[in-house]
Design an enzyme around this catalytic site. Structure first.
Site, PDB file in Angstrom:
ATOM      1  N   TRP A  74       1.148  -1.340   0.155  1.00  0.00           N
ATOM      2  CA  TRP A  74      -0.292  -0.239   0.012  1.00  0.00           C
ATOM      3  C   TRP A  74       0.953   1.132  -0.161  1.00  0.00           C
ATOM      4  O   TRP A  74       1.514   1.437   1.182  1.00  0.00           O
ATOM      5  CB  TRP A  74      -1.054  -0.135   1.050  1.00  0.00           C
ATOM      6  CG  TRP A  74      -1.854   0.704   1.323  1.00  0.00           C
ATOM      7  CD1 TRP A  74      -2.758   1.145   0.708  1.00  0.00           C
ATOM      8  CD2 TRP A  74      -2.032   1.788   2.131  1.00  0.00           C
ATOM      9  NE1 TRP A  74      -4.271   2.192   1.074  1.00  0.00           N
ATOM     10  CE2 TRP A  74      -3.240   3.155   1.941  1.00  0.00           C
ATOM     11  CE3 TRP A  74      -1.545   2.742   3.307  1.00  0.00           C
ATOM     12  CZ2 TRP A  74      -3.658   4.224   2.102  1.00  0.00           C
ATOM     13  CZ3 TRP A  74      -2.041   4.164   3.589  1.00  0.00           C
ATOM     14  CH2 TRP A  74      -2.494   4.510   3.298  1.00  0.00           C
ATOM     15  N   GLY A 101       5.522  -0.805   7.131  1.00  0.00           N
ATOM     16  CA  GLY A 101       5.763   0.149   8.029  1.00  0.00           C
ATOM     17  C   GLY A 101       6.369   1.326   7.501  1.00  0.00           C
ATOM     18  O   GLY A 101       6.426   1.245   6.301  1.00  0.00           O
ATOM     19  N   GLU A 491     -17.700   5.653   2.975  1.00  0.00           N
ATOM     20  CA  GLU A 491     -16.543   5.330   2.953  1.00  0.00           C
ATOM     21  C   GLU A 491     -16.732   4.224   1.545  1.00  0.00           C
ATOM     22  O   GLU A 491     -15.769   3.491   0.802  1.00  0.00           O
ATOM     23  CB  GLU A 491     -15.576   4.623   3.332  1.00  0.00           C
ATOM     24  CG  GLU A 491     -17.280   3.210   4.455  1.00  0.00           C
ATOM     25  CD  GLU A 491     -15.859   2.633   6.099  1.00  0.00           C
ATOM     26  OE1 GLU A 491     -14.938   2.694   5.715  1.00  0.00           O
ATOM     27  OE2 GLU A 491     -16.781   1.903   6.982  1.00  0.00           O
TER      28      GLU A 491
HETATM   29  C1  F6R Z   1     -14.728   2.059   9.101  1.00  0.00           C
HETATM   30  C2  F6R Z   1     -13.172   1.701   9.430  1.00  0.00           C
HETATM   31  C3  F6R Z   1     -12.074   2.637   9.827  1.00  0.00           C
HETATM   32  C4  F6R Z   1     -11.144   1.656  11.126  1.00  0.00           C
HETATM   33  C5  F6R Z   1     -10.504   2.536  11.534  1.00  0.00           C
HETATM   34  C6  F6R Z   1      -9.382   2.048  13.118  1.00  0.00           C
HETATM   35  O1  F6R Z   1     -15.576   1.514   8.495  1.00  0.00           O
HETATM   36  O2  F6R Z   1     -13.121   0.132   9.411  1.00  0.00           O
HETATM   37  O3  F6R Z   1     -12.010   3.715  10.199  1.00  0.00           O
HETATM   38  O4  F6R Z   1     -12.523   1.412  12.778  1.00  0.00           O
HETATM   39  O5  F6R Z   1      -9.434   2.515  10.388  1.00  0.00           O
HETATM   40  O6  F6R Z   1      -9.429   0.842  12.530  1.00  0.00           O
HETATM   41  P1  F6R Z   1      -9.047  -0.308  14.230  1.00  0.00           P
HETATM   42  O7  F6R Z   1     -10.355   0.077  14.727  1.00  0.00           O
HETATM   43  O8  F6R Z   1      -8.477  -1.677  13.403  1.00  0.00           O
HETATM   44  O9  F6R Z   1      -8.077   0.581  14.761  1.00  0.00           O
END
Ligand code: F6R
Length: 611
Positions: A74, A101, A491
Site C-alpha cells: 500500500w 512500516g 467509505e
Molecule cells: C471504517 C473503518 C475504519 C477503522 C479505523 C480504526 O469502516 O473500519 O474507520 O475503524 O481505521 O481501525 P482499528 O479499529 O483497526 O483501530
C-alpha cells in the site's frame, strides 16, 4: 495496508505465498510481489495492481523453490508501480526483503548509501534502503541474521522486515518494531506473516513476535531472539478460528457476510462474559473497586468506526458508572498534551489493534501514568499487548475494509464494561443490572429477526443510490449512530455524506437543505422522539427527502418522513446495536448499485499502520 507472507519448508513456496497474499488482499494494497530462492539465486516477480496481475506475470513459470517471501504493498514512499513494489534487493541481488512500516530516517540513510558508497537505487521506496543496508552488512557478516541485525541498528521507524538470502536457501530472517509479525508453526514447514488470516489454512499454532525481536525460521526450527540477541522461549498461541471464518461462504461480499454474522458475534461477546449464575466475568480486566474508585476521568481514544463506538461508550459509562468520559480521535489526542495522570483510565478501541495513531496515543497516556484498558479484536495485537487490561471483542476475522461486526461487538463490550464499572462502584443496583442484561441478551435474536426481514433496504437503495450527497441526523445515542452510518456510506459508495446532531442543524447546516436533499433521520430515542419530529418537520419544510429510522410502534413519524425503517422495539439505551444495522445494509446496497468495490474501497486499508 501492506501484507507479508513468508514460507520455508518442503512444499512449493510460490503456492503458499500467493495463497497467503490472497487472504491478505482485504487489507488494501496497490501492488504485489514475490521472491524465491532458486538454484542459488533470488528470483523476483512483482507487479502493480492486484494479485491476479502478479499471477499473470508469473504465468507458467513454476518459480520452483522451498523458500520465499511475498508482499502486498500500500504505497507510502513512491507511487504504486512495478519498480516500487516489494520485494526489494541489494545491488548484487543476493538478498531480498519485504517490509511493512516506515523508515523515518531513510533519506539520511539513502544519502549516505548513494553519495559515499555510490549505490544506485531503482525505486523511490524507503524499503530499498533496508535491502542495500543488509546487502552491505552481508559483505562482512557470517550470516543473514547478523546482517539484518546490524541494519536494524541504523534504522529509525516502524517495521516488520522479512529477508531471504540466495546464499542460505533454507532460512527466513524476520525482525519487528511497531508492526505486527507472527510465525506459523507447521510440520516440516514454517511460515511468517503480518496477519493471522494469511496462515489459517496451514497452521493452528503460532508464535506472536514481540517488538524488537528477531526470528530465524527454518523448515524444522524457529528461534526467537531479543534485542540483545539473547534466545527467548515463547509460548505457542493456539488459533481458535477455522479457515472458513475468512471465506465468503456463499455471500457476494465479505461485508454482507459480516453484517449477517452480527447476531452471532454479539451473542458470543456477551455469553463468554457470563458465568452460570448470570454474573459478569470480566476476563482480561482486573479493575476492582479500589482501582475504579481512584479513577477521576476516562479517555476513550480511537479512530474511525472504533471512535464512533467510543461515542456510545461515553454515554454508557457516564450513565452507569457516573465517571466523566472524554472521547478523542487518536491522531488529535497524541498531539494536544492531554491532562492525564494516575487517576486516569485510558480506553483504546481498535479492531486491528495495530492502528498507529491509537497505539501512539496509548503510549502517550501510559507515559503520563494512566491505566490502559483496550477493547480489541485481533488477539495478541500491539494494542492488546501494550495494555494493562484487555477486553477482546471476539468478532472473529473481519475481512471487509468497512467495519460492521467489529463495531457492534465493540459496542457490546462497552455495554459490559460500563455495567461492570457501575456495579462494582455501587452506582447501579442489582435489579437494574439484571433487567438490562436480560434485555441485552435478547438483542441477538431481535437482530436475526430484523436481518431476515430486511429486503426493503435493498429496494430503498435501488431508489436512492444516485444521490450526490446524504445527511445523517439524530439526537443522543442516535447522533453517535448517525456518524457511523455516514462514515459507512461514504467509505464504500463514495457519496459525500455528512452527519450532524439534529439539534445543531439550525446553526448552519440547514442552509444546505433543498428540495430532494436526502436525509437519514434516526429517531429511536423515546425521550427525544418529539424533538426529532420537530427537526424532521423543519427539514421537510425545506423539501428534504427523509428516510427515518424508528422503533416498531412509534408511528407518528410516518406523517413527516417519506419512508420509515422500523427496528425491533427495545429500551432507548440498547437501540445502537439495532439501529446501525439498516444503515450498514443501506450503505452496502447503495455501493452495490453504484458498482463500487465494496470489500476493498479505493484509497482505504483495513489496518492503518502509518500516521
Ligand atoms: C471504517 C473503518 C475504519 C477503522 C479505523 C480504526 O469502516 O473500519 O474507520 O475503524 O481505521 O481501525 P482499528 O479499529 O483497526 O483501530
Amino acid at each position: 495496508m501492506c501484507g507479508i507472507v513468508g514460507y520455508v519448508g518442503r512444499n512449493n513456496a510460490k503456492e503458499v505465498i500467493l495463497d497467503g497474499l490472497t487472504k491478505l488482499e482485504y487489507r488494501g494494497y496497490d501492488s504485489a510481489g514475490i521472491a524465491v530462492v532458486q538454484e542459488g539465486k533470488i528470483n523476483i516477480k512483482k507487479h502493480v495492481g492486484g494479485i491476479e496481475n502478479l499471477k499473470n506475470l508469473i504465468g507458467k513459470d513454476p518459480l520452483k523453490s522451498h523458500t520465499g517471501i511475498g508482499h502486498t504493498r500500500w504505497a507510502t514512499h513512491g507511487a504504486p508501480s512495478d519498480i516500487n513494489a516489494h520485494p526489494h534487493t541489494d545491488e548484487d541481488e543476493t538478498i531480498a526483503i519485504v517490509h511493512n512500516g516506515i523508515i523515518e530516517n531513510y533519506i539520511e540513510l539513502k544519502n549516505v548509501l548513494t553519495e559515499k558508497l555510490n549505490i544506485k537505487f531503482k525505486s523511490e521506496t524507503d524499503t530499498e534502503v533496508i535491502a542495500h543496508l543488509i546487502g552491505l552488512y552481508m559483505k562482512d557478516s557470517d550470516t543473514l541474521e547478523d546482517a539484518v541485525y546490524k541494519a536494524t541498528l541504523d534504522m529509525r521507524g516502524a517495521y516488520a522486515i522479512v529477508a531471504i538470502s540466495a546464499k542460505d536457501p533454507d532460512k527466513i530472517v524476520a525482525v519487528r518494531k511497531d508492526a505486527p509479525l507472527v510465525v506459523g508453526l507447521g510440520k516440516g514447514s514454517n511460515y511468517v506473516a503480518s496477519d493471522i488470516p494469511a496462515l489459517l489454512k496451514y497452521v493452528k499454532k503460532l508464535y506472536l513476535i514481540e517488538n524488537n525481536e528477531m526470528v530465524i525460521v527454518r523448515p524444522d526450527k524457529v528461534e526467537i531472539f531479543d534485542e540483545n540477541r539473547r534466545p527467548i522461549e515463547r509460548e505457542e498461541f493456539n488459533i481458535t478460528w477455522d479457515a472458513d471464518a475468512a471465506e465468503k461462504e456463499g455471500y457476494e461480499h465479505f461485508m454482507l457476510k459480516e453484517i449477517y454474522e452480527q447476531p452471532k458475534s454479539i451473542r458470543e461477546a456477551i455469553t463468554r462474559r457470563l458465568d452460570e449464575s448470570g454474573k459478569l466475568k470480566m476476563d482480561g480486566i482486573a479493575l476492582d473497586y479500589s482501582d475504579l474508585n481512584k479513577i477521576r476521568k476516562i479517555y476513550i481514544v480511537a479512530c474511525g468506526t472504533a471512535y464512533h463506538a467510543g461515542l456510545v461508550g461515553k454515554y454508557l459509562i457516564e450513565k452507569f458508572a457516573k465517571i466523566p468520559v472524554e472521547v478523542d480521535v487518536a491522531s488529535e489526542f497524541r498531539y494536544r498534551d492531554p491532562i492525564v495522570d494516575d487517576s486516569t483510565l485510558f480506553i483504546a478501541i481498535s479492531q486491528s489493534g495495530e492502528t498507529l495513531d491509537t497505539l501512539e496515543a496509548l503510549r502517550e497516556a501510559k507515559r503520563k501514568g494512566a491505566r490502559i484498558l483496550s477493547v480489541v479484536n485481533v488477539v495478541g495485537s500491539s494494542v492488546a499487548r501494550e495494555s494493562d487490561d484487555v477486553f477482546y471483542t471476539w468478532a472473529g476475522p473481519e475481512i471487509a475494509v468497512a467495519s460492521t461486526k467489529a463495531y457492534t461487538t465493540q459496542l457490546t463490550c462497552m455495554y459490559l464494561l460500563a455495567l461492570h464499572m457501575g456495579l462494582t462502584l455501587g452506582r447501579l443496583t442489582e435489579e437494574y443490572f439484571n433487567s438490562f442484561m436480560e434485555e441485552l441478551l435478547e438483542i441477538p435474536a431481535k437482530l436475526e429477526d430484523y436481518l431476515n426481514n430486511s429486503k426493503e433496504i435493498e429496494e430503498l437503495a435501488k431508489k436512492l443510490y444516485n444521490r450526490d450527497q446524504v445527511f445523517f441526523i439524530g439526537r443522543g445515542l442516535d447522533s453517535a449512530i448517525s456518524y457511523e452510518g455516514s462514515l459507512k456510506l461514504k467509505e464504500i459508495s463514495y457519496i459525500n455524506s455528512f452527519a450532524i446532531a439534529a439539534g445543531e442543524l439550525k446553526h448552519g447546516t440547514i442552509a444546505l437543505m433543498e428540495p430532494g436533499t436526502l436525509v437519514l433521520a434516526l429517531a429511536t430515542q423515546d425521550f427525544l422522539y418529539e424533538k426529532m419530529l420537530s427537526n424532521v418537520q423543519e427539514i421537510k419544510a425545506r423539501g428534504a427527502y427523509v428516510v427515518a429510522v424508528a422503533k416498531e410502534g412509534n408511528e407518528a413519524i410516518e406523517a413527516q418522513a417519506n419512508h420509515v425503517i422500523y427496528i425491533p422495539n427495545c429500551s432507548d439505551g440498547l437501540t445502537p446495536l439495532l439501529s446501525v444495522v439498516p444503515l450498514q445494509l443501506f450503505s452496502y446496497y447503495v455501493a452495490k448499485e453504484r458498482g463500487c468495490n465494496i470489500d476493498k474501497p479505493k484509497n482505504l486499508a483495513k489496518s492503518v499502520t502509518v500516521e
